[in-house]
Design a protein around this motif. Structure first.
Motif, PDB file in Angstrom:
ATOM      1  N   ALA A 199       3.751   8.653   5.207  1.00 41.17           N
ATOM      2  CA  ALA A 199       3.604   9.893   4.433  1.00 41.17           C
ATOM      3  C   ALA A 199       4.879  10.208   3.648  1.00 41.17           C
ATOM      4  N   VAL A 200       6.033   9.952   4.268  1.00 38.67           N
ATOM      5  CA  VAL A 200       7.321  10.217   3.613  1.00 38.67           C
ATOM      6  C   VAL A 200       7.512   9.327   2.386  1.00 38.67           C
ATOM      7  N   THR A 201       7.003   8.094   2.436  1.00 39.34           N
ATOM      8  CA  THR A 201       7.197   7.149   1.328  1.00 39.34           C
ATOM      9  C   THR A 201       6.050   7.159   0.309  1.00 39.34           C
ATOM     10  N   LEU A 202       5.072   8.030   0.492  1.00 36.81           N
ATOM     11  CA  LEU A 202       3.946   8.094  -0.455  1.00 36.81           C
ATOM     12  C   LEU A 202       4.361   8.385  -1.902  1.00 36.81           C
ATOM     13  N   PRO A 203       5.460   9.105  -2.168  1.00 35.86           N
ATOM     14  CA  PRO A 203       5.883   9.285  -3.563  1.00 35.86           C
ATOM     15  C   PRO A 203       6.111   7.976  -4.328  1.00 35.86           C
ATOM     16  N   PHE A 204       6.270   6.848  -3.604  1.00 34.91           N
ATOM     17  CA  PHE A 204       6.470   5.548  -4.261  1.00 34.91           C
ATOM     18  C   PHE A 204       5.154   4.818  -4.501  1.00 34.91           C
ATOM     19  N   ALA A 205       4.025   5.500  -4.285  1.00 35.03           N
ATOM     20  CA  ALA A 205       2.715   4.859  -4.428  1.00 35.03           C
ATOM     21  C   ALA A 205       2.490   4.342  -5.849  1.00 35.03           C
ATOM     22  N   TRP A 206       2.890   5.125  -6.836  1.00 36.16           N
ATOM     23  CA  TRP A 206       2.696   4.709  -8.235  1.00 36.16           C
ATOM     24  C   TRP A 206       3.449   3.412  -8.519  1.00 36.16           C
ATOM     25  N   GLN A 207       4.631   3.303  -7.932  1.00 36.54           N
ATOM     26  CA  GLN A 207       5.460   2.107  -8.117  1.00 36.54           C
ATOM     27  C   GLN A 207       4.798   0.891  -7.469  1.00 36.54           C
ATOM     28  N   LEU A 208       4.271   1.080  -6.264  1.00 38.11           N
ATOM     29  CA  LEU A 208       3.603  -0.007  -5.556  1.00 38.11           C
ATOM     30  C   LEU A 208       2.364  -0.466  -6.319  1.00 38.11           C
ATOM     31  N   LEU A 209       1.583   0.476  -6.814  1.00 38.10           N
ATOM     32  CA  LEU A 209       0.370   0.142  -7.559  1.00 38.10           C
ATOM     33  C   LEU A 209       0.696  -0.605  -8.855  1.00 38.10           C
ATOM     34  N   ALA A 210       1.812  -0.261  -9.477  1.00 34.12           N
ATOM     35  CA  ALA A 210       2.206  -0.918 -10.726  1.00 34.12           C
ATOM     36  C   ALA A 210       2.723  -2.337 -10.482  1.00 34.12           C
ATOM     37  N   GLN A 211       3.415  -2.552  -9.359  1.00 36.84           N
ATOM     38  CA  GLN A 211       4.049  -3.837  -9.104  1.00 36.84           C
ATOM     39  C   GLN A 211       3.148  -4.818  -8.362  1.00 36.84           C
ATOM     40  N   LEU A 212       2.155  -4.313  -7.644  1.00 40.20           N
ATOM     41  CA  LEU A 212       1.273  -5.165  -6.852  1.00 40.20           C
ATOM     42  C   LEU A 212       0.564  -6.230  -7.692  1.00 40.20           C
ATOM     43  N   PRO A 213      -0.018  -5.890  -8.861  1.00 39.53           N
ATOM     44  CA  PRO A 213      -0.713  -6.931  -9.646  1.00 39.53           C
ATOM     45  C   PRO A 213       0.229  -7.978 -10.238  1.00 39.53           C
ATOM     46  N   GLU A 214       1.499  -7.590 -10.462  1.00 42.41           N
ATOM     47  CA  GLU A 214       2.455  -8.490 -11.104  1.00 42.41           C
ATOM     48  C   GLU A 214       3.171  -9.416 -10.113  1.00 42.41           C
ATOM     49  N   ALA A 215       3.219  -9.022  -8.858  1.00 38.42           N
ATOM     50  CA  ALA A 215       3.968  -9.808  -7.863  1.00 38.42           C
ATOM     51  C   ALA A 215       3.209 -11.073  -7.477  1.00 38.42           C
ATOM     52  N   PRO A 216       3.920 -12.168  -7.230  1.00 39.13           N
ATOM     53  CA  PRO A 216       3.246 -13.396  -6.776  1.00 39.13           C
ATOM     54  C   PRO A 216       2.677 -13.210  -5.366  1.00 39.13           C
ATOM     55  N   LEU A 217       1.723 -14.035  -5.019  1.00 40.24           N
ATOM     56  CA  LEU A 217       1.065 -13.921  -3.724  1.00 40.24           C
ATOM     57  C   LEU A 217       2.054 -14.055  -2.570  1.00 40.24           C
ATOM     58  N   THR A 218       3.031 -14.935  -2.716  1.00 41.44           N
ATOM     59  CA  THR A 218       3.992 -15.139  -1.623  1.00 41.44           C
ATOM     60  C   THR A 218       4.769 -13.862  -1.314  1.00 41.44           C
ATOM     61  N   ALA A 219       5.154 -13.115  -2.360  1.00 44.12           N
ATOM     62  CA  ALA A 219       5.893 -11.863  -2.155  1.00 44.12           C
ATOM     63  C   ALA A 219       5.024 -10.831  -1.447  1.00 44.12           C
ATOM     64  N   THR A 220       3.756 -10.741  -1.851  1.00 43.91           N
ATOM     65  CA  THR A 220       2.842  -9.792  -1.221  1.00 43.91           C
ATOM     66  C   THR A 220       2.565 -10.179   0.227  1.00 43.91           C
ATOM     67  N   LEU A 221       2.412 -11.479   0.487  1.00 44.05           N
ATOM     68  CA  LEU A 221       2.195 -11.936   1.860  1.00 44.05           C
ATOM     69  C   LEU A 221       3.411 -11.636   2.736  1.00 44.05           C
ATOM     70  N   ASN A 222       4.595 -11.752   2.160  1.00 38.42           N
ATOM     71  CA  ASN A 222       5.801 -11.388   2.907  1.00 38.42           C
ATOM     72  C   ASN A 222       5.826  -9.903   3.232  1.00 38.42           C
ATOM     73  N   MET A 223       5.364  -9.073   2.299  1.00 38.57           N
ATOM     74  CA  MET A 223       5.287  -7.629   2.535  1.00 38.57           C
ATOM     75  C   MET A 223       4.292  -7.322   3.661  1.00 38.57           C
ATOM     76  N   VAL A 224       3.155  -8.020   3.640  1.00 38.30           N
ATOM     77  CA  VAL A 224       2.148  -7.849   4.690  1.00 38.30           C
ATOM     78  C   VAL A 224       2.709  -8.307   6.044  1.00 38.30           C
ATOM     79  N   TYR A 225       3.418  -9.433   6.039  1.00 41.91           N
ATOM     80  CA  TYR A 225       4.053  -9.917   7.268  1.00 41.91           C
ATOM     81  C   TYR A 225       5.016  -8.868   7.818  1.00 41.91           C
TER      82      TYR A 225
END
Length: 306
Positions: A199-225
């Motif tokens: 909840a505290v980090t929700l203000p960064f949601a717009w940033q996450l939504l903007a960067q998610l489509p541009e990031a390579p799969l490996t970076a996103t998988l690392n975030m999920v890990y």
């Protein structure tokens, strides 16, 4: 009474095993952060990590039908959620943009010292000589590791201050968690703390939504890990161990992280450590061993098992 005395060593062994899992997974996080941070901003990475952890932990709550934590546990859950899950993750991600990894490791390793001082004062755990001696040894080892892995570049004052803020938030968050574990289970404290951090980090949601489509799969998988293992699992094993020992001793245990990071980077990234790095890692581990000696232990009432 005799039965409890016989059970205590087993409880301590389980706490040590849980702490070991935490140390290894937190150390592995540095490798994943290194990959994901190139494509995700500090706030977006923290939110993505916490969202992943929150979803996994919420699923566990539903399956196990875990109730809400008691009212008495909420002050500690809210405080640790804001400071450790929220502020710490964003500040550390941001701070590492202005300093090299070695400098960041040295500054963040002030955290266990903060835990020892605050828990000795606020939680009345005292200041066992062996614990303080072990922490001093480990801090020296962390400094050696930091110096040996520094890239020799100049660190920005802002980056150092952000890493210091992360260390203070981490230390205060751990001390806030300890009393909450008297009333709630490790799973409850971890899960709802994670929800608060999300909840505290929700203000960064717009940033996450903007960067998610541009990031390579490996970076996103690392975030999920990062969300599933160093956060959801490792924070739960951390609270499990914290419920069974002192906050100061648990803080000292995390000094093993720099040594494990060196080992993981050696295996996963083929980064062969130098002699000075290996020496620093050995000093870190020696300090942890000293801090966990029987002489460092102070008798404390066992929390209710839940």
């Amino acid at each position: 009474m005799d039965h409890k005395a016989d059970d205590h060593p087993a409880i301590d062994r389980r706490a040590l095993a849980a702490a070991a899992v935490t140390v290894v997974l937190w150390a592995s996080a540095f490798v994943s952060i290194r990959s994901a941070a190139a494509y995700y901003a500090p706030g977006a990475l923290a939110l993505g990590r916490l969202l992943t952890a929150s979803l996994a932990l919420a699923l566990v709550l539903v399956i196990k039908r875990v109730p809400l934590p008691p009212r008495q546990a909420w002050p500690g859950i809210l405080t640790s959620g804001v400071l450790w899950f929220g502020l710490y993750m964003v500040a550390l991600n941001w701070g590492e943009q202005g300093v090299d990894a070695g400098t960041a490791a040295m500054v963040v390793n002030i955290g266990p010292l903060v835990i020892a001082l605050l828990s000795g004062w606020l939680l009345k755990e005292g200041f066992p000589p062996m614990l303080l001696a072990g922490m001093g040894v480990s801090f020296a080892g962390a400094a050696v590791v930091g110096l040996s892995t520094s890239d020799g570049g100049s660190s920005s004052l802002g980056g150092v201050l952000l890493c210091l803020l992360a260390a203070l938030a981490y230390g205060a968050g751990v001390v806030a968690q300890k009393p909450a574990l008297t009333y709630a289970t490790p799973l409850q404290v971890t899960t709802y703390g994670c929800f608060v951090g999300t909840a505290v980090t929700l203000p960064f949601a717009w940033q996450l939504l903007a960067q998610l489509p541009e990031a390579p799969l490996t970076a996103t998988l690392n975030m999920v890990y990062l969300g599933l293992f160093p956060t959801a699992l490792a924070f739960t094993t951390w609270t499990y161990a914290l419920a069974r020992t002192t906050a100061g001793k648990m803080g000292a245990t995390t000094y093993a992280v720099p040594a494990v990071v060196v080992l993981i980077a050696w295996i996963a990234l083929d980064e062969v450590p130098g002699a000075l790095t290996l020496l620093g890692g050995a000093i870190c581990l020696a300090g942890v061993a000293v801090s966990r000696r029987r002489g460092a232990r102070r008798p404390t009432p066992a929390p209710a098992q839940r």
